[in-house]
Scaffold this active site. Structure first.
Site, PDB file in Angstrom:
ATOM      1  N   ASN A   9      59.172 -59.187  84.386  1.00  0.00           N
ATOM      2  CA  ASN A   9      58.560 -60.136  83.429  1.00  0.00           C
ATOM      3  C   ASN A   9      59.377 -59.987  82.030  1.00  0.00           C
ATOM      4  OD1 ASN A   9      56.968 -61.932  81.729  1.00  0.00           O
ATOM      5  ND2 ASN A   9      55.115 -60.521  81.979  1.00  0.00           N
ATOM      6  N   TRP A  10      59.953 -60.891  81.789  1.00  0.00           N
ATOM      7  CA  TRP A  10      60.752 -60.951  80.427  1.00  0.00           C
ATOM      8  C   TRP A  10      60.219 -61.479  79.295  1.00  0.00           C
ATOM      9  CZ3 TRP A  10      66.549 -62.759  82.199  1.00  0.00           C
ATOM     10  CH2 TRP A  10      66.951 -61.913  83.142  1.00  0.00           C
ATOM     11  N   LYS A  11      59.034 -61.986  79.506  1.00  0.00           N
ATOM     12  CA  LYS A  11      58.315 -62.456  78.298  1.00  0.00           C
ATOM     13  C   LYS A  11      59.121 -63.263  77.371  1.00  0.00           C
ATOM     14  CE  LYS A  11      55.210 -58.626  78.828  1.00  0.00           C
ATOM     15  NZ  LYS A  11      54.298 -57.677  78.405  1.00  0.00           N
ATOM     16  N   HIS A  95      48.312 -63.690  83.540  1.00  0.00           N
ATOM     17  CA  HIS A  95      48.680 -62.599  82.833  1.00  0.00           C
ATOM     18  C   HIS A  95      47.959 -62.432  81.515  1.00  0.00           C
ATOM     19  CE1 HIS A  95      50.977 -59.816  80.163  1.00  0.00           C
ATOM     20  NE2 HIS A  95      51.706 -59.466  81.475  1.00  0.00           N
ATOM     21  N   GLU A  97      48.236 -61.635  78.639  1.00  0.00           N
ATOM     22  CA  GLU A  97      48.768 -62.167  77.420  1.00  0.00           C
ATOM     23  C   GLU A  97      48.204 -63.685  77.416  1.00  0.00           C
ATOM     24  OE1 GLU A  97      52.700 -60.889  77.421  1.00  0.00           O
ATOM     25  OE2 GLU A  97      51.885 -58.744  77.086  1.00  0.00           O
ATOM     26  N   GLU A 167      46.958 -54.967  86.369  1.00  0.00           N
ATOM     27  CA  GLU A 167      47.670 -54.689  85.004  1.00  0.00           C
ATOM     28  C   GLU A 167      46.381 -54.196  84.133  1.00  0.00           C
ATOM     29  OE1 GLU A 167      51.780 -56.412  84.559  1.00  0.00           O
ATOM     30  OE2 GLU A 167      50.437 -57.958  83.966  1.00  0.00           O
ATOM     31  N   GLY A 173      52.558 -52.514  77.321  1.00  0.00           N
ATOM     32  CA  GLY A 173      53.321 -52.385  76.327  1.00  0.00           C
ATOM     33  C   GLY A 173      52.681 -51.367  75.352  1.00  0.00           C
ATOM     34  N   SER A 213      53.305 -50.583  81.441  1.00  0.00           N
ATOM     35  CA  SER A 213      54.242 -49.359  80.908  1.00  0.00           C
ATOM     36  C   SER A 213      54.804 -48.694  82.204  1.00  0.00           C
ATOM     37  CB  SER A 213      53.477 -48.262  80.232  1.00  0.00           C
ATOM     38  OG  SER A 213      53.052 -49.193  78.846  1.00  0.00           O
ATOM     39  N   GLY A 234      57.291 -54.915  82.462  1.00  0.00           N
ATOM     40  CA  GLY A 234      57.558 -55.881  81.265  1.00  0.00           C
ATOM     41  C   GLY A 234      58.897 -55.246  80.603  1.00  0.00           C
ATOM     42  N   GLY A 235      58.693 -54.526  79.480  1.00  0.00           N
ATOM     43  CA  GLY A 235      59.422 -53.674  78.499  1.00  0.00           C
ATOM     44  C   GLY A 235      60.970 -53.253  79.082  1.00  0.00           C
TER      45      GLY A 235
HETATM   46  P1  PGA Z   1      54.842 -53.781  80.247  1.00  0.00           P
HETATM   47  O1  PGA Z   1      54.390 -55.000  80.356  1.00  0.00           O
HETATM   48  O2  PGA Z   1      55.495 -52.956  81.329  1.00  0.00           O
HETATM   49  O3  PGA Z   1      56.200 -53.657  79.091  1.00  0.00           O
HETATM   50  O4  PGA Z   1      53.746 -52.760  79.867  1.00  0.00           O
HETATM   51  C1  PGA Z   1      53.997 -55.110  81.721  1.00  0.00           C
HETATM   52  C2  PGA Z   1      53.530 -56.806  81.909  1.00  0.00           C
HETATM   53  O5  PGA Z   1      53.050 -57.316  80.769  1.00  0.00           O
HETATM   54  O6  PGA Z   1      53.552 -57.534  82.833  1.00  0.00           O
END
Ligand code: PGA
Length: 249
Positions: A9-11, A95, A97, A167, A173, A213, A234-235
């Site tokens: 997930n590149w956000k 998600h 966010e 999650e 993050g 993470s 994500g990251g």
């Molecule tokens: P993260 O994000 O790996 O940067 O913690 C995961 C996500 O939001 O799907």
């Protein structure tokens, strides 16, 4: 058996050239890799260009969000039909966010899941508790509510395409991953819930990802757990080397 499923997930990251360059390198590295399902979720602007690169590679494309209505006067929004047209097979929905920053509630998420499915997109349906909820001992009741409301009015046919991503919000993050045992406890709980709601056939094949993470060093520990089928990253999915190490854990 459930094939390990790794989704990036590149956000809100990467321009079109950056996304295309990443996708080319991913295709080069993952050609012939049959033991994994690999999915990337670039930002909307890069979807179509990345779809061109992924064509025939066996790597799948996801959107990060969609609108719950099929079409209409919703300035600035993107519909499921447009995403399918751009080459998406999956869509991340609910998600944390989106829930936190954009006020998405379970009923809207339920509508989004239904709309995605009606346009042939497979939802990656995200659920998870906040730190406060965990510390107050409410993890399982939050999961119960998110599953019940998010999948409200879903029958056994509707549920087939749904991938679930657990999650924990406190792990996203933050560099603070759930331990494999903490994650397994909730994954096992979710699988039991699916079994109770839809029967053992569904719970046995339902893909449940862990997210929060995930990195090249902790992926293999997570993947030893019986109910963890993959990761939503994500990251660590933004850097090609790190993402490939996760895919090839
Ligand atoms: P993260 O994000 O790996 O940067 O913690 C995961 C996500 O939001 O799907």
């Amino acid at each position: 058996m459930r094939k390990p499923f790794i989704a990036g997930n590149w956000k809100m990251h990467k321009t079109i050239p950056e996304a295309v360059d990443f996708a080319r390198r991913l295709v080069n590295d993952c050609t012939g890799l049959t033991g994994r399902r690999v999915v990337i979720a670039p930002p909307f602007t890069a979807l179509q260009s990345v779809a061109e690169v992924l064509k025939g590679s066996g790597i799948h494309l996801a959107a990060q969000n969609l609108h719950d209505k099929p079409a209409g006067a919703y300035t600035g929004e993107v519909s499921a039909r447009m995403l399918a047209d751009a080459g998406c097979e999956y869509a991340i929905i609910g998600h944390s966010e989106r829930r936190t920053h954009f006020g998405e509630k379970d009923d809207v998420i339920n509508n989004k899941l239904k709309t995605a499915i009606s346009f042939g997109l497979r939802p990656i349906f995200c659920i998870g508790e906040t730190l406060d909820e965990r510390e107050e001992g409410r993890t399982f009741s939050v999961i119960d509510r998110q599953v019940k409301e998010g999948l409200n009015n879903f029958n056994t046919d509707d549920i087939q395409p749904v991938v679930i991503a657990y999650e924990p919000v406190w792990a996203i993050g933050t560099g603070r991953t759930a331990t494999p045992e903490q994650a397994q406890e909730v994954h096992g709980y979710i699988r039991d819930l699916m079994g109770k709601k839809y029967g053992e056939n569904i719970s046995g094949v339902c893909t449940i990802l862990y997210g929060g993470s995930v990195n090249p060093d902790n992926i293999s520990g997570l993947m030893t757990q019986p109910d963890i089928d993959g990761a939503l990253v994500g990251g660590a999915s933004l850097d090609i080397e790190s993402f490939i190490r996760i895919i090839k854990y």
